[in-house]
Design an enzyme around this catalytic site. Structure first.
Site, short mmCIF file in Angstrom:
data_model
loop_
_atom_site.label_atom_id
_atom_site.label_comp_id
_atom_site.label_asym_id
_atom_site.label_seq_id
_atom_site.Cartn_x
_atom_site.Cartn_y
_atom_site.Cartn_z
N GLY A 270 -13.25 -30.55 25.97
CA GLY A 270 -13.25 -29.20 25.45
C GLY A 270 -13.15 -29.26 23.96
N GLY B 198 -13.85 -32.44 21.82
CA GLY B 198 -13.36 -33.78 22.13
C GLY B 198 -12.99 -33.94 23.58
N ASP C 113 -9.38 -17.14 20.77
CA ASP C 113 -10.02 -17.73 21.95
C ASP C 113 -9.04 -17.79 23.12
OD1 ASP C 113 -12.13 -18.72 23.39
OD2 ASP C 113 -11.98 -20.77 22.61
N GLY D 143 -9.87 -33.93 30.56
CA GLY D 143 -10.81 -32.85 30.40
C GLY D 143 -11.60 -33.00 29.12
#
Ligand code: NAG
Ligand code: NAG
Ligand code: NAG
Ligand code: NAG
Ligand code: NAG
Length: 941
Positions: A601, A604, A721, A599
């Protein structure tokens, strides 16, 4: 230009092979011959033609044609290692674990490049004395589970090991070590992990271990006689200790009070030793304990109320069955007396339970009250506790002929019924407090007694003396005549001593195992996760307001582009021993190949990787182009937080690399990826939609992780977050919160901190979005939004939703949640809507509403969410559900894995299954269900 680039790439990726070094070739040919089934299993082709560097799978070489890597783990290999093996002196990584190799281990003398050596779980029968000589680069070695030198009566760890000055992990479980733990091990400063379980070691922990930096110490289950012994005082001096497995030995003495200084302690297994006395109350206030096992000792007093998911304490002399239940005041007074005379064995064995009037050696009672303490010539050392002043009915104290020192406590003068105090023949010092003339005090034969005659010194009612504490009841002032006769010495008959029968791996290990597929999760040191899924519907706009000059300037979308590159600006980070060589991570991720991308995000790309020992990892690599100040800050923040914060519902860090332009973070691999994938994209990925039960478990996991983050040992961290893309699922669908790049340390949790605005729209608490001031309640808001996602299967924000009011989940959900019909209509269609489910969903809907209250002060704290969720999860626990086995057990339980490993090993031996190696080009398939990788440890594996 492009061609040149490709050529360079080719050079980098496919190291052009010089012809193999002739010496190395000859060793490999020897190896091939000495393995009895290599040709059948390894696909090494024609023995004469091949250049092993180019053509033998599982062998790699450097550019000079030297063999630097041999990876033959889990291959079912039999045979021996050739005596010439040490000539491979460019070899860095050797993985031979979990085979059936036998015969004598050759010496590894002089293998100065060797860094990782896994020889565990074979049948090597001997180890030469110079095996460790000159292994100066060694970082990790495991010889676990080999019957080394059995015929010659075992072996001891040679002093050559000390030359491996960078050694981090020494794992020698179950390999027939004998004798004492060598002193030099305590002086090896880089050592983090020392595993010597299941040997025949004896003697105390050497004093060189004072203040050792060890994180993991396994000394459990020594099978010789005697076993390891002595006190645990040194253990309490190890500031980094996380896992102390000391069970199944002869450790004695009390658990030291200073154990609470081991602030990172998570597993404390002390069961089946000879520990005595009161358990330090300080253990009760330690946060972060996961497993505490006290069974089968001679512990006394109240069962401490220790907060650990796994906590056992049976087979001791505790006064109660349950934690936190107080003992009778008499029992406590006597136990404090016992503590001050150093818990003599005879008395410890007899003074158990909550009734000091039944069979307690040297104690006599009348009507349930202690009236006499009769302990002449018991060899008592130490001082006389002032707690005796609390035994208000005491009339006769006989401590003749012991070795007591110190003063006679003032508190004894408050014993209104006291008639006789015979302290003759000890080593007490004066002055003597003033007793009433009716008390016969004898202090003759205390050679250093300076205030000679009884009553010659004034009584000092010092503060803290228990004279003021001793309860006196009205009407007790006068000693009735008949009381003089009432004392009768009750000498206890033999008391069964709790014998420490060690049921092998028992107490610490007798537990349910998680049913697992694939590799076993790494243990304590190697926890954690990869951030976002590639597939995340990051249509959610992540915002970070970069603020260098005090003016908030907001960047949206890719916050990284345009940041100035400051790659050479090395920000210093002091995080201890988490550094991993970039080279290792290159190897693990096949040089960051595209195929391994998990992935993208938070600054990086995240790659899947496999360490040498088979551990799956996730590696976040900061893209060189985007290494900005801010990215570096987040990188550092993440390291700093993760190295401090450890909880089974928070991803923690395995390591990181900073070399040149590389910035890499290494986490545990979470096989099921992000929660968002399972909620919003299950169709696309052909996944089963999550059941309501799984969702409840996930909610609870997240709540627990966040609660810990908010209240971590007097510190408070705010995640900033939290969202479903940052919640990762393991292969059992248990959740961990990840992505700590934005975590903020709040000096005081209640106080709002002004910050750069950061987070993700849709999850942002309104007050935070408006003022930029943040409290933990902003995370609570985000948590509420995640709950709404769990209920509805809708993303927090979706501008493309047709009805405008549904675009922001948080505001829409709050409008509809109180209306049963609308709530029913909003529930994720994949969930069944039985009455039971709906009832449960309604409770969570209400919690979600509560968490997203407009006013931060009206939102609950995470502890409340946990309290709401715990009974829901329990209520929702169908019988025979495997995933429930996970409850209360966490990934930080390597002994479980170890025993599991053995079980699997046994199973695979009995069913005789042989590994298929059809895919011999690639890596050798791992054994089913995490075999003995689980036995060797964590990070080093
Ligand atoms: C060697 O170790 C095995 C397994 O731990 C044990 O059963 C055996 O008694 C040991 N032998 C000696 C000589 O220590
Ligand atoms: C008191 O100390 C001596 C010497 O240190 C020791 O031998 C003895 O066993 C101790 N007494 C008790 C009851 O522990
Ligand atoms: C102990 O003494 C107190 C007061 O002298 C008395 O009330 C009580 O009954 C006695 N027995 C017990 C078991 O406390
Ligand atoms: C008495 O205590 C002293 C000092 O602790 C010790 O050296 C001595 O061996 C003890 N004697 C006995 C008989 O326990
Ligand atoms: C005091 O103790 C010593 C030694 O135990 C004993 O010889 C002496 O008779 C005692 N004195 C009194 C007054 O009881």
């Amino acid at each position: 230009m492009a061609a040149l680039f490709l050529l360079l790439l080719h050079l980098l990726l496919h190291v052009s092979h010089a012809a193999i070094n002739p010496g190395d070739l000859s060793v490999l040919q020897d190896l091939r011959r000495s393995l009895t089934n290599a040709d059948a299993l390894l696909g090494w082709g024609d023995p004469n033609a091949a250049d092993p560097c180019a053509q033998w799978p599982h062998i790699s070489c450097d550019r000079a044609g030297r063999v630097n890597n041999i990876d033959l783990k889990n291959a079912g290999l039999a045979g021996t290692l050739p005596s010439t093996f040490a000539a491979l002196d460019a070899l860095q990584d050797l993985s031979l674990q979990n085979n059936n190799l036998s015969g004598d281990l050759p010496s590894f003398r002089g293998m100065a490049s060797l860094r990782h050596a896994f020889l565990n779980n074979n049948s090597f029968r001997s180890i030469p004395a110079d095996f460790f000589s000159g292994l100066t680069s060694l970082l990790v070695i495991s010889l676990d589970q080999n019957p080394l030198n059995v015929s010659s009566g075992g072996w001891t760890i040679p002093a050559d090991v000390a030359a491996a000055q960078q050694l981090q992990s020494l794992s020698l479980n179950g390999c027939n070590l004998t004798g004492a733990i060598p002193d030099f091990l305590g002086a090896m400063n880089s050592l983090q992990e020392l595993k010597l379980a299941y040997n025949a070691l004896s003697g105390p922990i050497p004093s060189t271990f004072n203040a050792s930096g060890l994180q993991t110490l396994w000394l459990n289950n020594q099978h010789g006689v005697p076993k390891l012994s002595g006190t645990l005082d040194l253990i309490a001096t190890m500031p980094n200790l996380e896992q102390a497995w000391l069970h199944g030995n002869d450790f004695s003495g009390p658990i030291p009070d200073s154990i609470a200084d081991c602030k990172r302690l998570s597993d404390l297994c002390l069961n089946s030793n000879q520990l005595v006395g009161l358990v330090p109350p300080a253990l009760e206030s330690m946060a972060g304990l996961k497993s505490v096992q006290l069974d089968n000792n001679n512990l006394l007093g109240p069962v401490p109320a220790i907060k650990a998911p796994k906590y056992t304490y049976s087979q001791n002399g505790f006064c109660a069955d349950k934690p936190g239940v107080a003992c009778s005041p008499q029992v406590m007074a006597l136990l404090h007396f016992l503590a001050e005379v150093d818990y003599p064995k005879r008395l410890v064995a007899s003074w158990s339970g909550n009734n000091s009037c039944v069979d307690w050696l040297g104690i006599s009672c009348v009507a349930g009250n202690v009236t006499m303490l009769n302990l002449p010539e018991y060899g008592l050392n130490g001082t006389i506790s002032d707690s005796l002043g609390n035994l208000s009915e005491l009339s006769d104290i006989n401590l003749i002929g012991n070795n007591l020192t110190g003063h006679v406590p003032d508190s004894l003068t408050s014993l209104r019924l006291l008639q006789k105090l015979d302290l003759s023949g000890n080593d007490l010092t004066g002055p003597l407090p003033t007793f009433s003339p009716s008390v016969k005090v004898n202090v003759t034969g205390n050679l250093n007694f300076n205030g000679t005659a009884p009553g010659s010194a004034p009584s000092k009612d010092t503060p803290g003396s228990s004279s003021s504490r001793a309860p006196t009841l009205p009407g007790q002032g006068v000693l009735p005549e008949n009381k003089k006769k009432r004392s009768a010495v009750v000498l206890a008959t033999t008391i069964p001593v709790a014998v420490s029968v060690v049921a092998l791996a028992s107490v610490c290990a007798v537990l349910i195992f998680r049913k697992k597929r694939g590799s076993v999760p790494p243990n304590a040191a190697s926890v954690v996760v990869h951030p976002h899924e590639n597939s995340d519907p990051d249509n959610l706009v992540k915002i970070v307001m970069v603020d260098n000059d005090g003016n908030g300037s907001s960047t949206q979308g890719n916050t990284l582009s345009g940041s100035s590159s400051r790659a050479s600006d090395v920000h210093m980070i002091d995080t201890g021993n988490f550094v991993i060589a970039v080279q290792v991570l290159r190897g693990a991720t096949k040089n960051f190949t595209q195929d391994n991308v998990l992935g993208r995000g938070g600054f990086g790309v995240v790659y899947k990787g496999e360490l040498h020992d088979g551990t799956m990892i996730a590696v976040k690599r900061m893209e060189a182009a985007v290494i900005s100040n801010k990215a570096l800050d987040e990188f550092q923040a993440e390291i700093a937080i993760l190295t401090k914060v450890r909880h089974r519902n928070l991803v923690s860090i395995l390591g990181y690399s900073i070399e040149g332009n590389e910035r890499l973070l290494v986490y545990e691999y979470m096989s099921n990826g992000a929660l968002s994938k399972h909620l919003f994209q299950w169709k696309q990925f052909e996944l089963e939609p999550l059941s309501w039960k799984k969702r409840l478990n996930i909610a609870l996991d997240v709540a627990r992780g966040m609660e810990y983050l908010h209240n971590l040992a007097h510190q408070c961290y705010i995640h900033r977050d939290l969202k479903s893309a940052n919640i990762l699922l393991g292969d059992d669908f248990r959740a961990k919160v990840s992505d700590f790049g934005l975590v903020k340390h709040a000096p005081d949790g209640n106080f709002s901190v002004a910050t750069r605005l950061a987070g993700t729209f849709g999850y942002l608490a309104p007050e935070y979005a408006v003022t930029g001031k943040i409290t933990t309640k902003a995370d609570v808001f985000s948590f509420g939004v995640v709950l709404m996602e769990l209920i509805t299967g809708m993303t927090a924000i979706d501008e493309s939703r047709l009805e405008e009011e549904t675009r922001y989940l948080a505001s829409w959900f709050c409008q509809i949640r109180k209306d049963e019909d609308r709530l029913r209509a909003a529930i994720d269609p994949t969930l069944d809507q039985s009455d039971e489910t709906f009832e449960s969903i309604s409770v969570i809907a209400e919690l979600a509403g509560h968490c997203t209250s407009r006013e931060p002060t009206q939102r609950p704290d995470m502890g409340h969410a946990v309290n709401v969720l715990v009974p829901m999860v329990e209520k929702w626990k169908p019988v025979n559900d495997e995933t429930e086995d996970y409850m209360g057990i966490d990934l930080h339980q390597p002994l479980l894995q170890m025993v599991k490993g053995w079980q699997d090993a046994e199973a695979s031996m009995t069913d005789g299954s042989i590994l298929s190696l059809e895919d011999s080009k690639g890596s050798i398939p791992a054994r089913p269900a995490g075999f003995a990788e689980s036995f060797t440890s964590a990070d080093g594996r």
